[in-house]
Every structure is written in structure tokens, then in C-alpha cells.
Design an enzyme around this catalytic site. Structure first.
Site, PDB file in Angstrom:
ATOM      1  N   LYS A   1       0.827  -1.208   0.000  1.00  0.00           N
ATOM      2  CA  LYS A   1       0.000   0.000   0.000  1.00  0.00           C
ATOM      3  C   LYS A   1       0.859   1.254   0.000  1.00  0.00           C
ATOM      4  O   LYS A   1       0.359   2.345  -0.205  1.00  0.00           O
ATOM      5  CB  LYS A   1      -0.945  -0.024   1.190  1.00  0.00           C
ATOM      6  CG  LYS A   1      -2.051  -1.053   1.017  1.00  0.00           C
ATOM      7  CD  LYS A   1      -3.112  -0.940   2.072  1.00  0.00           C
ATOM      8  CE  LYS A   1      -4.215  -1.961   1.798  1.00  0.00           C
ATOM      9  NZ  LYS A   1      -4.633  -2.689   2.968  1.00  0.00           N
TER      10      LYS A   1
HETATM   11  N1  GLU Z   1      -6.893  -7.822   6.472  1.00  0.00           N
HETATM   12  C1  GLU Z   1      -5.900  -8.547   5.736  1.00  0.00           C
HETATM   13  C2  GLU Z   1      -5.258  -7.625   4.717  1.00  0.00           C
HETATM   14  O1  GLU Z   1      -5.831  -6.619   4.343  1.00  0.00           O
HETATM   15  C3  GLU Z   1      -6.462  -9.731   4.996  1.00  0.00           C
HETATM   16  C4  GLU Z   1      -6.885 -10.772   5.908  1.00  0.00           C
HETATM   17  C5  GLU Z   1      -7.377 -12.051   5.280  1.00  0.00           C
HETATM   18  O2  GLU Z   1      -7.759 -12.070   4.110  1.00  0.00           O
HETATM   19  O3  GLU Z   1      -7.415 -13.038   6.002  1.00  0.00           O
HETATM   20  O4  GLU Z   1      -4.158  -7.928   4.300  1.00  0.00           O
END
Ligand code: GLU
Length: 320
Positions: free
Chosen positions: A257
Site C-alpha cells: 500500500k
Molecule cells: N486484512 C488482511 C489484509 O488486508 C487480509 C486478511 C485475510 O484475508 O485473512 O491484508
């Protein structure tokens, strides 16, 4: 005689609103969405905003705006409240607390007082992902020793990972055998600042929200055996998993990001329409036979895991 209805497939987007979505996140979201839609399943959106230092409401709004622009619709989640609300992890802490109490009651967690610097001094990071195998320094502290240490430092809580190997079949990567203890060691379920760790929260939520299929980046492949352990201990079902390769930048780094150049702000401006962007991405990754502009809906008929697996080498695209 009654015939029971098969359970519908339920997938999810689970973004952390720590920055704008980038091309890699988009690829995961698209595959997760196509897999669910091609099985007439339901899609849920959960905002993984547990870390207050990195996640903001504005970034969550932007994520939802990008998903909506792309046509990656969700049936349940913010704006589509149904039975599994709330959909932001920051509002679901009681559920994590009660799962933690269960683990505590089984003596499966212990307080850990190690600092990051102490851990860096004793162990080398795993190749590539920068994580460490926890060497178990606080595993066998006596209650008196833990009490003494807690006078000067708030502990994190670690899960006592067993020695056995976890086996599962990944829809993309195939059969997996991972020994959590020798690979990662005991892992954190609540940080020293009180924030619940991803591994615990995700297990609790996926089960509570009835998720049957998880598509995510292969940077999380190592998290899956840890999550499967927690599922077993908490007596929760194990969903199906597909971990897809990460997209790389032209200089061979994985996109993050922080790479603003390939975030959805830039991509929306560059491609102009969701069809142009999705069609290009689908052609690059083997989802569709060419890069003709196509909407998310139009890509459903092209999608199959068999086709994606056949393009195993090609799915890692570089972006000029
Ligand atoms: N929240 C995690 C992320 O944005 C992804 C979690 C998941 O897919 O288990 O990288």
C-alpha cells in the site's frame, strides 16, 4: 424424508483500511469475488481495522468507494447490514475477548514479556517475510516470574503452538503441510497494547460470519495453519482456502500500500473505466483470454480455478 439444502458458498473481502487498495489487493478481491459469484454464493465485506495506529475511517470509506466503482459488490457488510453486523473489527472486541477466555481456560496462552529488540537479538527473520520464529523465551515462566516481570512491562499473550503438522488442501497452491511450532513458534493472539492480533480476530470472525471460502494473497499462506489450530481448539469449522501469488513491481518488489503509483486512485485515473482496468487485469492474469474491457459481471463466465491454476506462472504480472 427431508432433503437438506446445500450451504451456499460465502466468501469475503477483509481489507485493512491502512492505505488505498493497490493492484495486488484488487487482484485478490477480483478472484475472491469471481469465485463466489461463479458458484452463486454470497459475498461479505468486513473492515479489519483493529490497529488504531494504521487504520482510519476515511481509508475504509475510500476502500468501499473503490470496490463499488469496480462493481465488486457485497451482499452483506457496511451499507448492507444483515444478521452478522457489526462489520468493523473494532466493534467486535467482545467476541475476541470471549474466544481468548476459552483459550485461557485451556491453558493454551501465556504472557510474553519479550521486546522486539530482544527477539531480533536472538533469532533471524524468515527469508522474505521478515517474521521470526518465536524461540519460546517466556513459555515456561513460573507464575512468580511472570508476576515479577509484569511490574515493569505489559505482556502480549501468546498461543502455545503444538508440535504437530497441519495439513490442508489449498485451492490454488495444492496440498500443504506446515509445522507451526518449528516454522513460527508460539504466536501472539493479543498485543501488549491490548490490540487483538489478526490471527485470533480473523478466525473468530470468519466462523461467526459463516465464511466457507477464503481467497487471499500467498503472503498469508503461513497464517493458515495457525488459524486452523485456533479453529480446532475453539471448535470452529475450517473454510476452504486459496492463496494466490502476489503481484510484483517492475523492480521485483512485491506491491504494497506504500506504492502510491499503483493504487486505485492512480489506476482509476489511468484506465478511466472499471471495464478497462478489470479487462486488462483479467487478460494479464489469465482470468480472461485477452485484455478486452469487461465488467466484473462479464468476467464471471470466464472464471474457473482450473483456468487460473493452468496460468500458474503467468499470474505474477509486472506493471510498467
Ligand atoms: N486484512 C488482511 C489484509 O488486508 C487480509 C486478511 C485475510 O484475508 O485473512 O491484508
Amino acid at each position: 424424508m427431508s432433503t437438506s439444502q446445500p450451504t451456499p458458498v460465502r466468501g469475503r473481502f477483509a481489507p485493512s483500511p491502512s492505505g488505498r487498495m493497490h493492484l495486488g489487493n484488487l487482484c485478490c478481491a477480483l478472484l475472491a469475488w469471481l469465485s463466489v459469484r461463479s458458484q452463486n454464493g454470497e459475498m461479505l465485506l468486513r473492515i479489519e481495522d483493529l490497529d488504531p495506529d494504521r487504520c482510519t475511517r476515511e481509508k475504509a470509506e475510500l476502500l468501499m468507494d473503490d470496490l463499488s466503482w469496480l462493481g465488486l459488490t457485497w451482499d452483506e457488510g457496511p451499507g448492507h447490514e444483515r444478521t452478522h453486523a457489526p462489520y468493523c473489527q473494532s466493534a467486535r472486541r467482545e467476541l475476541y475477548e470471549s474466544a481468548l477466555s476459552e483459550l485461557r481456560a485451556k491453558n493454551d496462552v501465556y504472557p510474553c514479556f519479550c521486546t522486539r529488540a530482544e527477539l531480533h537479538a536472538v533469532s533471524a527473520p524468515h527469508a522474505g517475510d521478515g517474521t521470526f520464529r518465536y524461540p519460546g523465551l517466556c513459555r515456561n515462566l513460573t507464575p512468580a516470574e511472570a508476576e515479577e516481570k509484569s511490574r515493569t512491562r505489559r505482556p502480549s499473550l501468546r498461543f502455545r503452538a503444538p508440535e504437530d503438522t497441519v495439513t490442508f488442501e489449498d485451492l490454488y497452491c495444492g496440498p500443504q503441510n506446515i509445522n507451526v511450532q518449528s516454522t513460527f513458534g508460539d504466536f501472539i493472539v493479543r498485543r501488549s497494547d491490548g490490540v487483538f492480533a489478526y490471527q485470533l480476530a480473523v478466525v473468530v470472525d470468519d466462523a461467526a460470519m459463516g465464511i466457507t471460502e477464503i481467497v487471499r494473497g500467498c503472503d498469508l499462506l503461513g497464517s493458515t495453519p495457525r488459524q486452523i489450530y485456533l479453529q480446532h481448539l475453539l471448535e470452529l469449522p475450517t473454510p476452504h482456502y486459496a492463496h494466490i501469488p502476489l503481484l510484483m513491481s517492475p523492480d521485483g518488489r512485491r506491491l504494497s500500500k506504500r506504492d502510491r503509483d499503483l493504487d486505485l486512485g492512480e489506476l482509476r485515473a489511468r484506465f478511466g473505466t472499471p471495464e478497462a482496468l478489470l479487462g486488462w487485469l483479467a487478460g494479464q492474469t489469465g482470468i480472461a483470454p485477452d485484455t478486452t474491457p469487461r465488467s466484473a459481471e462479464q468476467l464471471i463466465e470466464h472464471f474457473s480455478w482450473g483456468v487460473i491454476r493452468a496460468h500458474r506462472e503467468n499470474i505474477t504480472i509486472t506493471v510498467e
